[in-house]
Motif scaffolding. Sequence first.
Motif, PDB file in Angstrom:
ATOM      1  N   GLN A 233      32.159  70.287  50.124  1.00 16.23           N
ATOM      2  CA  GLN A 233      32.392  70.554  51.485  1.00 16.23           C
ATOM      3  C   GLN A 233      34.358  70.052  51.430  1.00 16.23           C
ATOM      4  O   GLN A 233      35.333  71.685  51.234  1.00 16.23           O
ATOM      5  N   SER A 234      34.295  69.193  50.360  1.00 16.17           N
ATOM      6  CA  SER A 234      35.487  68.378  50.293  1.00 16.17           C
ATOM      7  C   SER A 234      36.023  68.913  48.334  1.00 16.17           C
ATOM      8  O   SER A 234      37.524  69.425  48.969  1.00 16.17           O
ATOM      9  N   ILE A 235      35.418  69.317  48.200  1.00 16.67           N
ATOM     10  CA  ILE A 235      35.426  70.484  46.659  1.00 16.67           C
ATOM     11  C   ILE A 235      36.030  71.831  47.437  1.00 16.67           C
ATOM     12  O   ILE A 235      37.138  72.231  46.883  1.00 16.67           O
ATOM     13  N   VAL A 236      35.013  72.667  47.979  1.00 18.64           N
ATOM     14  CA  VAL A 236      35.915  73.716  48.295  1.00 18.64           C
ATOM     15  C   VAL A 236      36.646  74.482  48.816  1.00 18.64           C
ATOM     16  O   VAL A 236      37.310  75.006  49.309  1.00 18.64           O
ATOM     17  N   LYS A 238      39.725  72.288  48.548  1.00 20.32           N
ATOM     18  CA  LYS A 238      40.628  72.369  47.966  1.00 20.32           C
ATOM     19  C   LYS A 238      41.649  72.957  47.147  1.00 20.32           C
ATOM     20  O   LYS A 238      40.830  74.373  47.175  1.00 20.32           O
ATOM     21  N   PRO A 239      42.871  73.421  47.233  1.00 21.23           N
ATOM     22  CA  PRO A 239      44.025  74.402  46.686  1.00 21.23           C
ATOM     23  C   PRO A 239      43.736  74.656  44.563  1.00 21.23           C
ATOM     24  O   PRO A 239      44.619  75.280  44.597  1.00 21.23           O
ATOM     25  N   TRP A 240      42.285  75.158  44.893  1.00 25.59           N
ATOM     26  CA  TRP A 240      41.992  75.354  42.866  1.00 25.59           C
ATOM     27  C   TRP A 240      42.727  76.361  42.878  1.00 25.59           C
ATOM     28  O   TRP A 240      43.285  76.536  41.196  1.00 25.59           O
ATOM     29  N   THR A 241      43.350  77.499  44.074  1.00 23.90           N
ATOM     30  CA  THR A 241      43.629  79.120  43.145  1.00 23.90           C
ATOM     31  C   THR A 241      45.292  77.985  42.518  1.00 23.90           C
ATOM     32  O   THR A 241      45.722  79.082  42.080  1.00 23.90           O
ATOM     33  N   ARG A 242      45.872  77.758  42.755  1.00 25.53           N
ATOM     34  CA  ARG A 242      46.771  77.114  42.194  1.00 25.53           C
ATOM     35  C   ARG A 242      46.555  77.061  40.669  1.00 25.53           C
ATOM     36  O   ARG A 242      48.343  76.772  39.944  1.00 25.53           O
ATOM     37  N   LEU A 243      46.133  76.043  40.558  1.00 23.86           N
ATOM     38  CA  LEU A 243      45.452  76.117  39.104  1.00 23.86           C
ATOM     39  C   LEU A 243      45.106  77.454  38.164  1.00 23.86           C
ATOM     40  O   LEU A 243      45.453  77.375  36.765  1.00 23.86           O
ATOM     41  N   GLY A 244      45.201  78.590  38.692  1.00 22.10           N
ATOM     42  CA  GLY A 244      44.949  79.482  38.498  1.00 22.10           C
ATOM     43  C   GLY A 244      43.764  80.375  39.232  1.00 22.10           C
ATOM     44  O   GLY A 244      42.889  79.813  39.261  1.00 22.10           O
ATOM     45  N   ASN A 245      44.207  82.017  39.533  1.00 22.62           N
ATOM     46  CA  ASN A 245      42.724  82.785  40.068  1.00 22.62           C
ATOM     47  C   ASN A 245      41.901  82.835  39.576  1.00 22.62           C
ATOM     48  O   ASN A 245      42.292  83.578  37.885  1.00 22.62           O
ATOM     49  N   ILE A 246      40.473  82.560  39.451  1.00 29.78           N
ATOM     50  CA  ILE A 246      39.202  82.970  38.815  1.00 29.78           C
ATOM     51  C   ILE A 246      38.690  84.122  39.189  1.00 29.78           C
ATOM     52  O   ILE A 246      38.334  84.020  40.623  1.00 29.78           O
ATOM     53  N   ILE A 259      22.099  70.453  43.761  1.00 28.47           N
ATOM     54  CA  ILE A 259      23.445  70.511  44.640  1.00 28.47           C
ATOM     55  C   ILE A 259      23.112  70.172  46.066  1.00 28.47           C
ATOM     56  O   ILE A 259      21.947  70.875  46.247  1.00 28.47           O
ATOM     57  N   ASP A 260      24.082  70.015  47.950  1.00 29.62           N
ATOM     58  CA  ASP A 260      23.507  70.009  48.035  1.00 29.62           C
ATOM     59  C   ASP A 260      24.239  70.861  49.079  1.00 29.62           C
ATOM     60  O   ASP A 260      25.782  70.838  48.962  1.00 29.62           O
ATOM     61  N   TYR A 261      24.422  72.214  49.408  1.00 27.99           N
ATOM     62  CA  TYR A 261      25.208  73.397  49.821  1.00 27.99           C
ATOM     63  C   TYR A 261      25.066  73.898  50.942  1.00 27.99           C
ATOM     64  O   TYR A 261      23.483  74.447  51.237  1.00 27.99           O
ATOM     65  N   GLN A 262      25.626  73.879  52.554  1.00 23.98           N
ATOM     66  CA  GLN A 262      24.766  74.840  53.324  1.00 23.98           C
ATOM     67  C   GLN A 262      23.880  74.665  54.067  1.00 23.98           C
ATOM     68  O   GLN A 262      22.826  75.583  54.089  1.00 23.98           O
TER      69      GLN A 262
END
Length: 645
Positions: A233-236, A238-246, A259-262
């Motif tokens: 949740q913490s990783i998701v 964060k503003p990763w798009t500042r580094l570039g749009n994948i 990995i634990d998710y949802q």
Amino acid sequence: MKKIVITITVLLLVVAIIPLALLCSLQTRYASPVFNQLNQWLHSGVSASEVRYQFPYHFSFKNLTFDHPDVSYVEQLDLWFNPSLYRDGQWQLDSVLIDGLSLQQGLSSNPQTWLRDAVDIQQIALSHFDYADKEFSARGLKVQLKQPYWETTEQWLPYAEIQLSADQIYWQGEAFNKTLLDMDYRPQESTVFGLSFLWRGGHLSGQAEQYAQGWSLVNVTIDGLTLSEQQVQSIVAKPWTRLGNISHINSLDVMRSSIDYQGYQLVNVELSCENLTLPFAWWQQNDGLFSLSAESVQDRHNMWIEPRLSLRLNPAQIDVEEAAFLWQQGNVSFSGRITPHALALKHVNVNNVKWAAEQPGEGEWLKQLLRQAKEISVETLNIERSQFIQLIREPYWQLTGLNIEGQNLLIKQDGQLGLWQGTLSASAANASYQSVLSSHPIIEMHSDQGKWQMDRLFAPLQQGYVEGQASLDLTQISKPWQLTLNADGFPAGLLLSQLPLPLEINAISSIDLQAKGLAGDWAMFSHTLSGGVYAQLHEAYIQAQDNSITPLMLSELRLDMQRGKLSLSPINVSGPSITGNISGQADLAADAPQGISYQFMIGCQQLSGDLLSDQHQRHSECDAALSSESQPPSENQPNLATLTQ
């Protein structure tokens, strides 16, 4: 005239000699004093502890200090000038090496503003470089920039061929250790030839290509990553798009990661993706591939052991090439096609599954999948030696040693469940429904274009059997149906307990039932229900709360049904200090059906009511002195409080 010529010649010689003298002095032990003295004359704010010059183009400076708010000290600076020393208004430098630079407060202005287009540099190299600002920090940096250039004053990182290594890069609370980067950074169509780093206990590496719509990940590998739900949740966030749009995944592999998710826990997962468009949507891919295997996948109610999943994704279509896992001690596998509104399965195999549903929410994933699909078909269904137990809510039921075979099944059409097409047969070693037990029951059915037929139902009981046949036309709005059922030794208490009677009556019954009508909705059903029920009830009794038994005598049951009008012949009930009857007539099509009534006299207590309207009365004819509060019942007189509900 001669003196003028001599004077001009001397001046030219002086002008020529001064630079030569300076260059010569830089090759002597006087190089540093000369350099520092010259900078004092020029008020440049630069000094060095050691200056060296290597003919013809190499200058080396150690322990440089600057009168600048951002850069105050450089351990070593090396400059290699181009043979074309000055061209087109710019000093020409082939290479610049900066060693031992630390910028702990970041930069207040763009590096281009320092150069002001006065210098053309072919290559910049930084070694032992540390940097930090409010959002980003790096230590142990080594950077090489080939042919760097800036297009705007807002641009901090120059376009260039970049090779970078760092002990650690820290951004937005994320630490990227042992980072290596090799890329060609351009205004458009940049390329990452290689990127690798250690992150959150895992190792990431790969390449990437930039297109007009964004970056495409190429041969990216994630190995040994472990993330909790909170970390994800913490990783998701964060503003990763500042580094570039994948926007695209060409190929991505996740190995040996947990990995634990949802609400799902993936342990030692191996995941592979190819040709996926981002942001990811299942139904908006074009020839994408997705495969997964893991040691286990778990949610709050289920654990899938050693799952294997292989999917091919296309617009509004998912082809399940393989799906297999161990679940509830058994094996499950299937293949087929999934669309937003349909499940078209080729093969479904279930072996040795032992599922005991005991908590609300168990199996919800399967129910949700079945609810969302408007159409469900299965070419081949095979369930062997399996067990299903439902203990979440009454009525409880279980099937043990269950075997089911189905061919060319269409079990949901236009959002309606039912066997619309195909043949299906099922058997079990044992089955139970509440207190009714059966050994080796069997049911066989088929359907042809929505006309369903139960060819055979036979369920042996502890003291008898149940057998029946039925039909239902699913294609018509009215849904005409017929049912024939015969039973002997059937526990009638299971049926009587569904009626709002004041007594919990148990009995063994022989039942003959024939009924037909329309099942399109309640109005059709209530106007068309026709047929009859005949039952003989014996070995009847009432079991009190203290487990004492009161035997009863019940007359036969005759219920006539004619187009929704019910007529129940009197059922007489008698026993020690108990008499009563159940009888009446009712019309199911009425706004408030009523008329099937009961009357019981238990000692001096009279109970009456209507089974359809849920109206109940209790009247006492006992003398106050002989009430149950002052005198307990005799041995032959049952206690009303323990017999009634």
